[in-house]
Design a protein around this motif. Sequence first.
Motif, PDB file in Angstrom:
ATOM      1  N   ARG A 155       0.829  -1.199   0.000  1.00 40.33           N
ATOM      2  CA  ARG A 155       0.000   0.000   0.000  1.00 40.33           C
ATOM      3  C   ARG A 155       0.869   1.257   0.000  1.00 40.33           C
ATOM      4  NH1 ARG A 155      -5.045  -1.149   0.262  1.00 40.33           N
ATOM      5  NH2 ARG A 155      -5.763   0.917   0.889  1.00 40.33           N
TER       6      ARG A 155
ATOM      7  N   ASP B  44      -3.167   4.363  -2.997  1.00 37.25           N
ATOM      8  CA  ASP B  44      -4.230   3.876  -2.119  1.00 37.25           C
ATOM      9  C   ASP B  44      -4.846   4.972  -1.254  1.00 37.25           C
ATOM     10  OD1 ASP B  44      -4.028   0.886  -2.630  1.00 37.25           O
ATOM     11  OD2 ASP B  44      -1.957   1.360  -2.085  1.00 37.25           O
TER      12      ASP B  44
ATOM     13  N   LEU C 152      -3.821   3.128   4.978  1.00 38.51           N
ATOM     14  CA  LEU C 152      -2.597   2.461   4.518  1.00 38.51           C
ATOM     15  C   LEU C 152      -2.101   1.357   5.430  1.00 38.51           C
ATOM     16  CD1 LEU C 152      -0.463   5.478   3.169  1.00 38.51           C
ATOM     17  CD2 LEU C 152      -2.039   3.985   1.902  1.00 38.51           C
TER      18      LEU C 152
END
Length: 241
Positions: A119, A147, A240
């Motif tokens: 991520r 993301d 994240l």
Amino acid sequence: MVTSRYDNITVDAHASAEQTFRAFVAVPDRSPAPAVVLFQEVFGVNDNMRQLAVRLADNGFHAVVPDMFWRLKPGFERRDETGLAEGMELATRLDYELAVQDMTATLAHVRADPGCSPRAGAVGFCLGGTLAYLFATSARVDGRGPDAVVSYYGSAVHDHLALASDIECPMLFHFGDDDPYISRAQIAAVEAAVANRPDIAVHRYAAGHAFSNFDAPSFYDADAADLAWGRTLAFLDDTLT
């Protein structure tokens, strides 16, 4: 969580070209860690940006700050308001299409780094706030974008709202209601463009432009900066980690 190291690295500009550009990196003491790409103000990759990267690393993020002026003046950095005119002149010559290529190259770099988790997000300030928005709309590696993205007072976001439907990740926007460079009507246009997105929030503050820049005294507003940074860290933790 504390920073385990910080350094300068090189990023390949294009897979098929022998071009590289520099980036500052701050690495946390855990690995792999989610990556956060930091996009600079017009002052370049300066002490303010490096300290923000270290702060992110201290909160468990692998922070990378690419030199977005490398095609114009590699290594350019100025500390505060005294460098504003020179930095703004460089910003007016920045080619956004090439900037998207460089941001995409940076995303590919962190996605390939074994020290980074899958991520990756971004935070940008001023010029970098606009770049962060374009990162969300346009940077894709193997069809996948970032993301999560945070844009602080992106001074040209309102000029690119036709791309808003291309945002594929959660976003935060931070704006100062007393910003002389971004009108309240332009902020309202951003709010309207993302009004149908529950994963995107626009926050306004009783502050001016660059209120987060603690190295520029005439801009800095500690109350607004602390509130926005707290929201930013909470958002990155939620999206994240």
